[in-house]
Design a protein around this motif. Structure first.
Motif, PDB file in Angstrom:
ATOM      1  N   MET A 141       0.839  -1.184   0.000  1.00 32.66           N
ATOM      2  CA  MET A 141       0.000   0.000   0.000  1.00 32.66           C
ATOM      3  C   MET A 141       0.881   1.243   0.000  1.00 32.66           C
ATOM      4  O   MET A 141       1.775   1.369   0.811  1.00 32.66           O
ATOM      5  N   ASP A 179      -1.916   6.722  -1.353  1.00 30.46           N
ATOM      6  CA  ASP A 179      -3.141   5.992  -1.680  1.00 30.46           C
ATOM      7  C   ASP A 179      -3.975   5.732  -0.434  1.00 30.46           C
ATOM      8  O   ASP A 179      -5.205   5.835  -0.464  1.00 30.46           O
ATOM      9  N   GLN A 180      -3.306   5.404   0.662  1.00 30.52           N
ATOM     10  CA  GLN A 180      -4.042   5.184   1.910  1.00 30.52           C
ATOM     11  C   GLN A 180      -4.729   6.473   2.363  1.00 30.52           C
ATOM     12  O   GLN A 180      -5.881   6.453   2.789  1.00 30.52           O
ATOM     13  N   ARG A 194      -5.694   8.985   0.522  1.00 21.92           N
ATOM     14  CA  ARG A 194      -6.832   9.255  -0.374  1.00 21.92           C
ATOM     15  C   ARG A 194      -8.010   8.331  -0.063  1.00 21.92           C
ATOM     16  O   ARG A 194      -9.159   8.770  -0.064  1.00 21.92           O
ATOM     17  N   ARG A 195      -7.711   7.071   0.157  1.00 24.39           N
ATOM     18  CA  ARG A 195      -8.779   6.102   0.405  1.00 24.39           C
ATOM     19  C   ARG A 195      -9.567   6.428   1.675  1.00 24.39           C
ATOM     20  O   ARG A 195     -10.791   6.372   1.701  1.00 24.39           O
ATOM     21  N   TYR A 196      -8.853   6.748   2.738  1.00 22.03           N
ATOM     22  CA  TYR A 196      -9.526   6.927   4.026  1.00 22.03           C
ATOM     23  C   TYR A 196      -9.910   8.367   4.341  1.00 22.03           C
ATOM     24  O   TYR A 196     -10.812   8.592   5.154  1.00 22.03           O
ATOM     25  N   ASP A 218     -11.117  -1.876   8.895  1.00 22.18           N
ATOM     26  CA  ASP A 218     -10.351  -2.598   7.879  1.00 22.18           C
ATOM     27  C   ASP A 218      -9.194  -3.374   8.499  1.00 22.18           C
ATOM     28  O   ASP A 218      -8.900  -4.498   8.081  1.00 22.18           O
TER      29      ASP A 218
END
Length: 84
Positions: free
Chosen positions: A1, A5-6, A8-10, A34
């Motif tokens: 990961m 990206d993490q 943005r995702r969360y 998660d």
């Protein structure tokens, strides 16, 4: 990961300065869920590491059942301490 990206995702953004307090709280809660569901060791460690940097990670014995993973997490914490 990937770290960005993490984020943005969360949290909907890769810039921590742009995260509103309510979004931070909601993102951390999603990450905790998660983390509890994740079975891949690497992804689980990545989630825990980000939660650690946000001051919201569970204790090592809760997050990791294997001694090897707990030792890796301790090494990560030691590395963070050395970085100041």
């Amino acid at each position: 990961m990937d770290f960005d990206d993490q984020l943005r995702r969360y949290f909907g953004t890769a810039d921590p300065a742009d995260i509103a307090p309510a979004a931070m709280e909601a993102g951390i809660e999603r990450m905790r869920v998660d983390l509890g569901l994740e079975t891949d060791r690497g992804r689980r460690f990545a989630l825990w590491a980000l939660l650690t940097m946000l001051g919201a990670a569970p204790d090592l014995d809760v997050a990791f059942k294997s001694r090897e993973d707990q030792d890796a997490a301790r090494d990560f914490l030691d590395m963070l301490d050395r970085q100041g």
